[in-house]
Motif scaffolding. Sequence first.
Motif, PDB file in Angstrom:
ATOM      1  N   UNK A  63       0.833  -1.200   0.000  1.00  0.00           N
ATOM      2  CA  UNK A  63       0.000   0.000   0.000  1.00  0.00           C
ATOM      3  C   UNK A  63       0.870   1.253   0.000  1.00  0.00           C
ATOM      4  N   UNK A  64       1.938   1.255   0.794  1.00  0.00           N
ATOM      5  CA  UNK A  64       2.822   2.415   0.851  1.00  0.00           C
ATOM      6  C   UNK A  64       3.579   2.599  -0.463  1.00  0.00           C
ATOM      7  N   UNK A  65       4.035   1.512  -1.063  1.00  0.00           N
ATOM      8  CA  UNK A  65       4.724   1.611  -2.352  1.00  0.00           C
ATOM      9  C   UNK A  65       3.784   2.137  -3.432  1.00  0.00           C
ATOM     10  N   UNK A  66       2.521   1.720  -3.378  1.00  0.00           N
ATOM     11  CA  UNK A  66       1.512   2.201  -4.323  1.00  0.00           C
ATOM     12  C   UNK A  66       1.300   3.703  -4.129  1.00  0.00           C
ATOM     13  N   UNK A  72       1.787   9.951  -5.271  1.00  0.00           N
ATOM     14  CA  UNK A  72       2.725  11.059  -5.122  1.00  0.00           C
ATOM     15  C   UNK A  72       3.751  11.108  -6.241  1.00  0.00           C
ATOM     16  N   UNK A  73       4.055   9.973  -6.838  1.00  0.00           N
ATOM     17  CA  UNK A  73       4.959   9.929  -7.980  1.00  0.00           C
ATOM     18  C   UNK A  73       6.307  10.580  -7.689  1.00  0.00           C
ATOM     19  N   UNK A  87      -3.874   8.825   6.177  1.00  0.00           N
ATOM     20  CA  UNK A  87      -3.845   7.644   7.048  1.00  0.00           C
ATOM     21  C   UNK A  87      -5.146   6.850   7.013  1.00  0.00           C
ATOM     22  N   UNK A  88      -6.283   7.514   6.793  1.00  0.00           N
ATOM     23  CA  UNK A  88      -7.542   6.771   6.689  1.00  0.00           C
ATOM     24  C   UNK A  88      -7.539   5.836   5.479  1.00  0.00           C
ATOM     25  N   UNK A  89      -7.220   6.328   4.270  1.00  0.00           N
ATOM     26  CA  UNK A  89      -7.172   5.400   3.133  1.00  0.00           C
ATOM     27  C   UNK A  89      -6.160   4.275   3.311  1.00  0.00           C
ATOM     28  N   UNK A  90      -5.023   4.559   3.948  1.00  0.00           N
ATOM     29  CA  UNK A  90      -4.049   3.492   4.184  1.00  0.00           C
ATOM     30  C   UNK A  90      -4.715   2.344   4.928  1.00  0.00           C
ATOM     31  N   UNK A 102      -9.140  -3.228  -2.621  1.00  0.00           N
ATOM     32  CA  UNK A 102      -9.233  -1.863  -3.136  1.00  0.00           C
ATOM     33  C   UNK A 102      -7.825  -1.319  -3.316  1.00  0.00           C
ATOM     34  N   UNK A 103      -7.734  -0.179  -3.996  1.00  0.00           N
ATOM     35  CA  UNK A 103      -6.439   0.475  -4.175  1.00  0.00           C
ATOM     36  C   UNK A 103      -6.626   1.963  -3.921  1.00  0.00           C
TER      37      UNK A 103
END
Length: 420
Positions: A63-66, A72-73, A87-90, A102-103
Amino acid sequence: MIKEVTTSRARFPKNLQLYGVLAVFGPNIVASEGHEWKRYRKIAAPPFSEKNNKLVWDETVNVMLDLFSNVWGDKPEVIVDHFLDITLPISYIIHTWFGRQVSWTSDLAIPPGHQMTFKDAIHILSSNLIMKILLPDWAQGATAHTRKVHLAFTELKQYMLEMVNDRRIGNTKEERYDLFSGLLDASQEEPESGPAISDQELMGNMFIFIIAGHETTAHALCFTFALLALYPDEQERLYQHIKGVLSSLNRMPTYEDMSRFTHSLAVLYETLRLFPPVTNIPKMATEDTTLMASNRDGTKTSIAVPAGTTVTLHVPGIHYNPRYWKDPHMFKPERFLGDWPKDAFLPFNQGARACLGRRFAEIEGIAVITMLVSRYTIEIKEEPEFAGETFEERYARITAFTEVLTLEPSRVPLVLRRRE
């Protein structure tokens, strides 16, 4: 006294009258005691396994790598007006609890047949749950806000029913045994005994674990990054520790490496000490009993507690008590790197009623903190209207919160700068 109250389940069970708000969708493991609680716990405990612990780590890293690559690219600077929006979507995307894939982009659009996203339904309802319970049905549509809360309730119920129906009628067998699988299996009819839990109990426990798995961890992580931004020296100490561990690995960290990130866990624990998710843990004495208390100079006093008395553990009162914690108002993660008073640390409760998902929350927290701090520096967003404020004023503003089910950060504006 703290340990006596938390470990004496027969003498000090939960005061269930104060947990009724959590049964909005049905009976559940949090709002229960005795045989009912044991039944729910027996069903819910198996998925909290070492196999799923590893799954939580792997999915959190992904998730963090995504986030870094696809959201953020290559931006050298990321400005976030409220870090809870990150932090909520994480926590929502890490789908180990209910197998909901989900992503970062898939949950932005409202799916057909719905009027709001899954994450918005959860967040709106959890932030307004007491209002939803107290308002009579005729008043649910009185204002735009009450209508929105009522819609969130309806939408979340529909999402949960869809998850149940999709799994029950699906032709594909789930390859993993997540928490949802355990609850769902228990709701299936058995030839002789019937289901272990009813559909209403299934919905009630789904709601509790969705809230516990998403909201509390997201809030804790938001407070964590607020504190790291407020205390850049502590952030640098954490970064140097992470950098040292990663340099020795020379690869992406795995679940087996997690125990090496001791400073990441210390930062998470210190955040939970300062901002515990739940501030009060109410119990009730089932019999006439006594508790031994001692004052600052060690003098002990016997306190008579009649049957029926509510005994509340005030978590901040324990976490900020200088008898247990030196400089209790200071953000000092290193206090968790040596010996520390475990009986005076209650963010996950203690005893038999301690949080089942504690290990999951710790794994997710360590992974998120480690991944983010290894790649970005974190600063408070400078805003003209707050120019000239003192550190104390800034601390109060950035760590301000509201309290509903858990402590929720009010607004944490941050700037993240990519490290060289």
